[in-house]
Design a protein around this motif. Structure first.
Motif, mmCIF file in Angstrom:
data_model
loop_
_atom_site.group_PDB
_atom_site.id
_atom_site.type_symbol
_atom_site.label_atom_id
_atom_site.label_comp_id
_atom_site.label_asym_id
_atom_site.label_seq_id
_atom_site.Cartn_x
_atom_site.Cartn_y
_atom_site.Cartn_z
ATOM 1 N N GLN A 39 61.250 41.170 60.363
ATOM 2 C CA GLN A 39 62.019 40.920 59.149
ATOM 3 C C GLN A 39 61.298 39.933 58.227
ATOM 4 O OE1 GLN A 39 65.934 39.303 59.796
ATOM 5 N NE2 GLN A 39 66.610 39.861 57.756
ATOM 6 N N ILE A 40 60.827 38.835 58.785
ATOM 7 C CA ILE A 40 60.128 37.819 57.990
ATOM 8 C C ILE A 40 58.866 38.395 57.364
ATOM 9 C CG2 ILE A 40 58.812 35.652 58.153
ATOM 10 C CD1 ILE A 40 60.907 34.811 60.349
ATOM 11 N N GLY A 42 58.127 41.564 56.875
ATOM 12 C CA GLY A 42 58.499 42.598 55.910
ATOM 13 C C GLY A 42 58.891 41.997 54.573
ATOM 14 N N ASN A 43 59.645 40.902 54.614
ATOM 15 C CA ASN A 43 60.033 40.208 53.378
ATOM 16 C C ASN A 43 58.808 39.669 52.654
ATOM 17 O OD1 ASN A 43 62.756 40.696 53.772
ATOM 18 N ND2 ASN A 43 63.151 38.716 54.721
ATOM 19 N N ARG A 44 57.881 39.111 53.396
ATOM 20 C CA ARG A 44 56.649 38.586 52.778
ATOM 21 C C ARG A 44 55.816 39.710 52.180
ATOM 22 N NH1 ARG A 44 54.579 33.465 56.424
ATOM 23 N NH2 ARG A 44 56.447 32.218 56.055
ATOM 24 N N ASP A 45 55.751 40.841 52.896
ATOM 25 C CA ASP A 45 55.013 41.989 52.367
ATOM 26 C C ASP A 45 55.635 42.470 51.063
ATOM 27 O OD1 ASP A 45 53.286 41.931 54.534
ATOM 28 O OD2 ASP A 45 54.238 43.628 55.570
ATOM 29 N N ARG A 46 56.974 42.536 51.006
ATOM 30 C CA ARG A 46 57.666 42.957 49.784
ATOM 31 C C ARG A 46 57.408 41.983 48.645
ATOM 32 N NH1 ARG A 46 60.994 44.976 53.491
ATOM 33 N NH2 ARG A 46 62.239 43.147 53.874
ATOM 34 N N GLU A 47 57.486 40.687 48.939
ATOM 35 C CA GLU A 47 57.227 39.673 47.913
ATOM 36 C C GLU A 47 55.805 39.796 47.374
ATOM 37 O OE1 GLU A 47 58.116 35.863 49.628
ATOM 38 O OE2 GLU A 47 60.236 36.362 49.922
#
Length: 77
Positions: A39-40, A42-47
């Motif tokens: 989750q962490i 994935g969020n960084r990849d999206r950002e």
């Protein structure tokens, strides 16, 4: 996510009170850590993707604001 990468041992430190509560609640620490990291990350990849593509996104939004979407005249509703 169903990743089939092999498992690797890791030494971690965790607060003793959290470890005790996790054991009492039969929480699988490895699974919980993997899910949290997915989750962490994935969020960084999206950002990072949004940051990298911000200029293109803004240009596309401006285009749509000026010209509308390509299917505007095709809607049946």
């Amino acid at each position: 996510m169903g990743n089939t990468a092999r498992k690797q041992s890791a030494n971690l430190s965790i607060r003793s009170d959290l470890l005790q509560r996790a054991k009492q609640n039969k929480i699988n620490l490895s699974k919980t850590l993997e899910q949290s990291l997915e989750q962490i990350l994935g969020n960084r990849d999206r950002e990072e993707w949004l940051k990298t593509n911000q200029e293109a996104i803004e240009a596309a939004n401006k285009y749509v604001d000026r010209k509308g979407i390509w299917s505007e005249g095709l809607r049946q509703f």
